[in-house]
Design an enzyme around this catalytic site. Structure first.
Site, short mmCIF file in Angstrom:
data_model
loop_
_atom_site.label_atom_id
_atom_site.label_comp_id
_atom_site.label_asym_id
_atom_site.label_seq_id
_atom_site.Cartn_x
_atom_site.Cartn_y
_atom_site.Cartn_z
N HIS A 152 108.30 80.66 73.54
CA HIS A 152 107.06 80.19 74.18
C HIS A 152 105.87 80.73 73.38
O HIS A 152 105.86 81.90 73.00
CB HIS A 152 106.99 80.67 75.63
CG HIS A 152 105.80 80.16 76.35
ND1 HIS A 152 105.70 78.86 76.81
CD2 HIS A 152 104.60 80.74 76.63
CE1 HIS A 152 104.52 78.68 77.36
NE2 HIS A 152 103.83 79.81 77.27
N LEU A 160 110.21 78.95 85.42
CA LEU A 160 109.56 78.56 84.17
C LEU A 160 109.03 79.79 83.41
O LEU A 160 108.22 80.55 83.95
CB LEU A 160 108.40 77.60 84.50
CG LEU A 160 107.63 77.06 83.31
CD1 LEU A 160 108.51 76.12 82.49
CD2 LEU A 160 106.36 76.36 83.76
N LEU A 164 115.13 73.76 83.32
CA LEU A 164 116.58 73.64 83.52
C LEU A 164 116.92 73.81 84.99
O LEU A 164 116.35 74.65 85.68
CB LEU A 164 117.33 74.68 82.69
CG LEU A 164 117.09 74.72 81.19
CD1 LEU A 164 118.11 75.64 80.52
CD2 LEU A 164 117.16 73.33 80.56
C1 GAR Z 1 106.56 75.57 69.97
O1 GAR Z 1 105.26 76.07 69.76
C2 GAR Z 1 107.19 76.24 71.17
O2 GAR Z 1 106.83 77.57 71.31
C3 GAR Z 1 106.62 75.41 72.30
O3 GAR Z 1 106.66 74.08 71.83
C4 GAR Z 1 106.50 74.10 70.42
C5 GAR Z 1 107.62 73.30 69.82
O4 GAR Z 1 107.43 73.13 68.44
N1 GAR Z 1 107.38 75.58 73.49
C6 GAR Z 1 106.84 75.65 74.71
O5 GAR Z 1 105.65 75.55 74.92
C7 GAR Z 1 107.85 75.89 75.82
N2 GAR Z 1 107.20 76.24 77.03
P1 GAR Z 1 108.61 72.67 67.51
O6 GAR Z 1 109.17 71.40 68.12
O7 GAR Z 1 107.97 72.41 66.19
O8 GAR Z 1 109.63 73.77 67.46
#
Ligand code: GAR
Length: 209
Positions: A111, A146, A95
């Site tokens: 995360h 981040l 963002l």
């Molecule tokens: C999740 O594991 C979330 O923690 C990760 O992306 C995935 C999304 O899954 N986010 C990151 O890595 C952010 N840095 P989803 O679309 O099924 O919720």
């Protein structure tokens, strides 16, 4: 009774965390309302899922756009929807400072690691390759850096010798689905204080109960 607080969900893909939040609301475990779901990608399964649930689901494509311009459009959609809290649920974009300033301590992210370990992409792969024995997930406030804002809640998941990044991701995801609604509930209750990097729970006074 005050009206339910409004959530704005931002996603880029599968949307399982969004679905878990929506399920928590539907089952009465989380007192909130999803006012808008925004995806920056047309092919996000989470966007379809939001439409199927009859929610206000909006596509604001980011590809090829200047970050600040795209963010301004997203912020305006969130403000028009009157959201109290913005939840990043697999929203794979950093963002801009203006976005963060528009919702001070009102943007949450999840995360899939125990931050500050393994920030950024491929958190599960990073954890496996580093050889840690435990990993997990973190819900934190979003600042301009981040995966760095104050931590609201973490859940621990053991890393098994038989794990690869897929099996670890699946077990962490189960905990993410629990953690996110819990963290949102805590933030919406207002029963916490941010002291520097620390998010400290505040006990409700007896009269307020
Ligand atoms: C999740 O594991 C979330 O923690 C990760 O992306 C995935 C999304 O899954 N986010 C990151 O890595 C952010 N840095 P989803 O679309 O099924 O919720």
């Amino acid at each position: 009774m005050s009206p339910p607080k409004k959530l704005g969900i931002l996603l880029s893909g599968r949307g399982s965390n969004f679905e878990a939040i929506a399920d928590s609301i539907q089952s009465g475990r989380l007192a909130a309302e999803i006012a808008i779901v925004i995806s920056n990608r047309a092919d996000a399964a989470g966007l379809d899922s939001a439409r199927r649930r009859g929610l206000n689901a909006v596509l604001i494509p980011s590809k090829g756009r200047v970050r600040e311009e795209h963010d301004a459009e997203v912020v305006s959609a969130l403000q028009q929807a009157g959201v109290d809290l913005v939840c990043l649920a697999g929203y794979m974009r950093l963002l801009s400072p203006a976005f963060v300033r528009a919702f001070p301590h009102r943007i949450l992210n999840i995360h899939p690691s125990l931050l500050p370990a393994f920030a950024g992409v491929d958190a599960h792969k990073q954890a496996i390759e580093y050889g840690v024995k435990v990993s997990g997930c973190t819900v934190h406030f979003v600042d301009e850096h981040l995966d760095q804002g104050p931590i609201i809640l973490q859940k621990i998941v053991p890393v098994l010798e038989s794990d690869d990044d897929h099996s670890l991701a699946a077990r962490i995801l189960e905990q993410e689905h629990i953690a996110y609604s819990e963290a949102i509930g805590m933030v919406l209750s207002g029963e916490y204080e941010v002291q520097g990097r620390r998010v400290v729970r505040r006990q409700r006074s007896v009269e307020a109960r």
